[in-house]
Motif scaffolding. Sequence first.
Motif, PDB file in Angstrom:
ATOM      1  N   ILE A 170       0.839  -1.203   0.000  1.00  0.00           N
ATOM      2  CA  ILE A 170       0.000   0.000   0.000  1.00  0.00           C
ATOM      3  C   ILE A 170       0.873   1.252   0.000  1.00  0.00           C
ATOM      4  O   ILE A 170       1.525   1.571   0.979  1.00  0.00           O
ATOM      5  N   THR A 171       0.886   1.930  -1.116  1.00  0.00           N
ATOM      6  CA  THR A 171       1.629   3.184  -1.229  1.00  0.00           C
ATOM      7  C   THR A 171       0.670   4.331  -0.963  1.00  0.00           C
ATOM      8  O   THR A 171      -0.549   4.134  -0.880  1.00  0.00           O
ATOM      9  N   PHE A 172       1.238   5.514  -0.855  1.00  0.00           N
ATOM     10  CA  PHE A 172       0.352   6.653  -0.639  1.00  0.00           C
ATOM     11  C   PHE A 172      -0.494   6.917  -1.889  1.00  0.00           C
ATOM     12  O   PHE A 172      -1.639   7.379  -1.791  1.00  0.00           O
ATOM     13  N   ASP A 173       0.057   6.598  -3.042  1.00  0.00           N
ATOM     14  CA  ASP A 173      -0.698   6.722  -4.294  1.00  0.00           C
ATOM     15  C   ASP A 173      -1.982   5.910  -4.245  1.00  0.00           C
ATOM     16  O   ASP A 173      -3.054   6.362  -4.651  1.00  0.00           O
ATOM     17  N   LYS A 174      -1.815   4.701  -3.733  1.00  0.00           N
ATOM     18  CA  LYS A 174      -2.978   3.806  -3.609  1.00  0.00           C
ATOM     19  C   LYS A 174      -4.066   4.472  -2.772  1.00  0.00           C
ATOM     20  O   LYS A 174      -5.245   4.455  -3.121  1.00  0.00           O
ATOM     21  N   ILE A 175      -3.625   5.053  -1.647  1.00  0.00           N
ATOM     22  CA  ILE A 175      -4.574   5.728  -0.751  1.00  0.00           C
ATOM     23  C   ILE A 175      -5.241   6.891  -1.491  1.00  0.00           C
ATOM     24  O   ILE A 175      -6.448   7.087  -1.419  1.00  0.00           O
ATOM     25  N   GLN A 176      -4.398   7.610  -2.210  1.00  0.00           N
ATOM     26  CA  GLN A 176      -4.917   8.802  -2.901  1.00  0.00           C
ATOM     27  C   GLN A 176      -5.935   8.439  -3.985  1.00  0.00           C
ATOM     28  O   GLN A 176      -6.776   9.261  -4.345  1.00  0.00           O
ATOM     29  N   SER A 177      -5.834   7.211  -4.483  1.00  0.00           N
ATOM     30  CA  SER A 177      -6.761   6.804  -5.543  1.00  0.00           C
ATOM     31  C   SER A 177      -8.206   6.826  -5.057  1.00  0.00           C
ATOM     32  O   SER A 177      -9.137   6.805  -5.864  1.00  0.00           O
ATOM     33  N   MET A 178      -8.374   6.869  -3.734  1.00  0.00           N
ATOM     34  CA  MET A 178      -9.745   6.944  -3.211  1.00  0.00           C
ATOM     35  C   MET A 178     -10.328   8.343  -3.319  1.00  0.00           C
ATOM     36  O   MET A 178     -11.544   8.525  -3.215  1.00  0.00           O
ATOM     37  N   GLN A 179      -9.451   9.301  -3.489  1.00  0.00           N
ATOM     38  CA  GLN A 179      -9.828  10.713  -3.397  1.00  0.00           C
ATOM     39  C   GLN A 179     -11.084  11.051  -4.203  1.00  0.00           C
ATOM     40  O   GLN A 179     -12.030  11.649  -3.687  1.00  0.00           O
ATOM     41  N   ASN A 180     -11.048  10.641  -5.467  1.00  0.00           N
ATOM     42  CA  ASN A 180     -12.174  10.972  -6.345  1.00  0.00           C
ATOM     43  C   ASN A 180     -13.499  10.439  -5.819  1.00  0.00           C
ATOM     44  O   ASN A 180     -14.458  11.192  -5.659  1.00  0.00           O
ATOM     45  N   GLU A 181     -13.479   9.151  -5.538  1.00  0.00           N
ATOM     46  CA  GLU A 181     -14.724   8.538  -5.098  1.00  0.00           C
ATOM     47  C   GLU A 181     -15.248   9.189  -3.828  1.00  0.00           C
ATOM     48  O   GLU A 181     -16.443   9.461  -3.707  1.00  0.00           O
ATOM     49  N   ILE A 182     -14.331   9.457  -2.900  1.00  0.00           N
ATOM     50  CA  ILE A 182     -14.764  10.059  -1.630  1.00  0.00           C
ATOM     51  C   ILE A 182     -15.388  11.427  -1.878  1.00  0.00           C
ATOM     52  O   ILE A 182     -16.475  11.734  -1.388  1.00  0.00           O
ATOM     53  N   LEU A 191     -10.467  16.205   3.462  1.00  0.00           N
ATOM     54  CA  LEU A 191     -10.186  15.049   2.619  1.00  0.00           C
ATOM     55  C   LEU A 191      -8.720  14.634   2.706  1.00  0.00           C
ATOM     56  O   LEU A 191      -8.390  13.465   2.913  1.00  0.00           O
ATOM     57  N   ILE A 192      -7.853  15.640   2.556  1.00  0.00           N
ATOM     58  CA  ILE A 192      -6.411  15.378   2.656  1.00  0.00           C
ATOM     59  C   ILE A 192      -6.080  14.769   4.013  1.00  0.00           C
ATOM     60  O   ILE A 192      -5.340  13.798   4.122  1.00  0.00           O
ATOM     61  N   ASN A 193      -6.693  15.353   5.047  1.00  0.00           N
ATOM     62  CA  ASN A 193      -6.472  14.850   6.405  1.00  0.00           C
ATOM     63  C   ASN A 193      -6.817  13.377   6.518  1.00  0.00           C
ATOM     64  O   ASN A 193      -6.079  12.596   7.098  1.00  0.00           O
ATOM     65  N   ILE A 194      -7.947  13.032   5.950  1.00  0.00           N
ATOM     66  CA  ILE A 194      -8.408  11.642   6.034  1.00  0.00           C
ATOM     67  C   ILE A 194      -7.408  10.712   5.353  1.00  0.00           C
ATOM     68  O   ILE A 194      -7.032   9.680   5.900  1.00  0.00           O
ATOM     69  N   LEU A 195      -6.976  11.091   4.171  1.00  0.00           N
ATOM     70  CA  LEU A 195      -6.051  10.239   3.417  1.00  0.00           C
ATOM     71  C   LEU A 195      -4.731  10.050   4.184  1.00  0.00           C
ATOM     72  O   LEU A 195      -4.228   8.940   4.317  1.00  0.00           O
ATOM     73  N   ASP A 196      -4.223  11.178   4.689  1.00  0.00           N
ATOM     74  CA  ASP A 196      -3.000  11.099   5.512  1.00  0.00           C
ATOM     75  C   ASP A 196      -3.210  10.152   6.685  1.00  0.00           C
ATOM     76  O   ASP A 196      -2.356   9.333   7.004  1.00  0.00           O
ATOM     77  N   PHE A 197      -4.360  10.318   7.295  1.00  0.00           N
ATOM     78  CA  PHE A 197      -4.679   9.552   8.496  1.00  0.00           C
ATOM     79  C   PHE A 197      -4.706   8.050   8.202  1.00  0.00           C
ATOM     80  O   PHE A 197      -4.159   7.251   8.967  1.00  0.00           O
ATOM     81  N   ILE A 198      -5.317   7.711   7.085  1.00  0.00           N
ATOM     82  CA  ILE A 198      -5.397   6.287   6.731  1.00  0.00           C
ATOM     83  C   ILE A 198      -3.997   5.731   6.486  1.00  0.00           C
ATOM     84  O   ILE A 198      -3.642   4.655   6.968  1.00  0.00           O
ATOM     85  N   TYR A 199      -3.208   6.522   5.764  1.00  0.00           N
ATOM     86  CA  TYR A 199      -1.854   6.078   5.460  1.00  0.00           C
ATOM     87  C   TYR A 199      -1.053   5.830   6.746  1.00  0.00           C
ATOM     88  O   TYR A 199      -0.356   4.833   6.899  1.00  0.00           O
TER      89      TYR A 199
END
Lengths: 347, 347
Positions: free
Chosen positions: A192-204, A215-223
């Motif tokens: 799981i790279t950060f890119d992978k996490i970021q791929s959720m961005q659109n859908e979210i 949104l950014i916070n959430i992605l960082d948090f998951i990573y």
Amino acid sequence: MELNERKLRILQAVIDEYMGTAEPVGSRVISKKNNLGLSSATIRNEMADLEEMGFLIQPHTSAGRIPSDAAYRYYVNSMMKRYKIGVKTIEQLQLALEQKINQLDSIIKKASHITSALTDYTTIITTPELKSNSIKKCELVSLSGGCSLLIIITQAGIVKNKILTLSLDDASAALLGEIINKTLCGLCTNDITFDKIQSMQNEISQRLDLSPKALINILDFIYEAIEELDDTDIYIENEKSILKYNDIEKAQKMFTFLEDKKNLKKLIKGDPNSKVNIKIGSENKVEELKDCSLVTVNYSLNNKTAGQLGVIGPKRMNYAKVVASLNCISEHIDKILYQMYIGESGE
Amino acid sequence: MELNERKLRILQAVIDEYMGTAEPVGSRVISKKNNLGLSSATIRNEMADLEEMGFLIQPHTSAGRIPSDAAYRYYVNSMMKRYKIGVKTIEQLQLALEQKINQLDSIIKKASHITSALTDYTTIITTPELKSNSIKKCELVSLSGGCSLLIIITQAGIVKNKILTLSLDDASAALLGEIINKTLCGLCTNDITFDKIQSMQNEISQRLDLSPKALINILDFIYEAIEELDDTDIYIENEKSILKYNDIEKAQKMFTFLEDKKNLKKLIKGDPNSKVNIKIGSENKVEELKDCSLVTVNYSLNNKTAGQLGVIGPKRMNYAKVVASLNCISEHIDKILYQMYIGESGE
DNA sequence: TGTTAGCACTCAATAAGTGTGAGTGCTAAA
DNA sequence: TTTAGCACTCACACTTATTGAGTGCTAACA
């Protein structure tokens, strides 16, 4: 000069005696206790040789001799006999470990406890570094107090929960959780790279009404949570045993030293290629351990080193027993880990 | 005999001096350092009186005097001045605590760390005993290795996960999880009786194919998990400070004593009606603490005592500072707990 | 009458002196 | 090559001053 048979036996005798008494050993004692058929005078000559060769040390002229670091090293490398752990002991520890067979950190704590009980020295153990935690399920739950809780469960049953200061209603939380789960479920943490996490961005952002910042916070948090999943812990047990072979000042320094877990994690990682690692006295680069020995074993999962179990004690410790105990316990850990992570796939 | 103004001032002076030096205090020192305008002879007379009254102790004839347990008790009850914690310190600890505001055990560990840093004594802290954990969600996940994982999440974000040695496929696990969730969600842990758990029995046996024995096991297991949710942990920090005021033997006894967490939990629970509890020397019923003082505070949630924070140190500790520090930190814990559990309901 | 200077006394802690014994190295004889 | 024997060393334990911080008591003083 050579370490002939006789010198060897005398060296062995000195080490044995010193391990028992912690007092400098004189030639008379060696001559009496071990039936080498030699007088103290002869042994005296040999001991003088051994001192010259660097294996023995005389604290002062009229004292007996104690083994040097080199002697212990020689002993550990070439002279040490295999120590047999009693069948009863093995049964007991097997029983104790298998009681808690399913909770990872319980096993690790238990293993540390057993090691400390068996050796009576300070025990250090790390939780396994599982570079490939396969994610079974992710979930997001809304909490009181404007927080949400992210839960990640791995295939092997490790649960990581982390609270996010983001207020979500139950429905949004469930929705977001579903997206995260869909994206990460089945993956290995190290894939799981950060890119992978970021791929959720659109859908979210399409399905939830969130500020870009949130949104950014959430992605960082998951990573972060994923990364923390691979974190290892380190446990120390029976620190008090340090007081048995150190004065107060040295003990205090040791206690302070043992507080630095990060450093300890580094230290306990010996050579990953050899199962057992022994560092005697000044072989430890760290000042605080200069008159201690550190014995560690690597325990493993699927033949790969996963974590370490070790013991800190005086240089005159019973290496044979300590090594045997550590080996025995680490083998049990291996077995249990295998059951937990690889499973009884054959059945 | 009465404790008149002068005796009081002398007693105060002895206590002050002894707290600083840990050496028996002589009349000359008192006469010189405190400008009471009295000669050492007069002070000597007064000190003799104070000894007779049980406030001072003379280790031997030609030594100065040290305060008795009664003196400390008197000091703590009637003489102690309020200690003001520096604004900077407060700011720092506020910052430190609020960094980790959302993870319960992180907060508790952090609070313990701060207490130990502030007082430099051994710190003991319990996690809050939340008799009413409201259950937000239950879940069951099937794992590799013939195990299943039960997860219970409370409203406040406490996660309890427990592995059950029961092999379930994903679908059955989800189904069972759903039943558990339906039954328990929204309930408070202390409202959950075993009868309540048993009420699931019918539905489970109807919808899942399980042996009666496995069913009983599951129900027991769930009940256990619920009970464990209310378990409190106890953390100890800075044990090494014991070495500063104890010899090796006493220290060893103390270390052993501190290993018994159950006993410690009982011990640290002082009078729930008073916020601060101070036990001086022999006021501690436990032999090992006979020459220590134990100062504890109750921290609370919603005005109900939830847990304890305490410090073990020498009888000559700076009570004013310790009490002030504990009060200050416990107030911060209260605030954070309130935010976590009651939430900003007003908003 | 309370305070204090003065003095003899006590006693732990430290220092200094003295055996004691465990241990050595060396030598010379077996 | 081994070992008995002997002189030598030196930490440790023990004894014996020495010191000094502190006391209690007494008698004189304000």
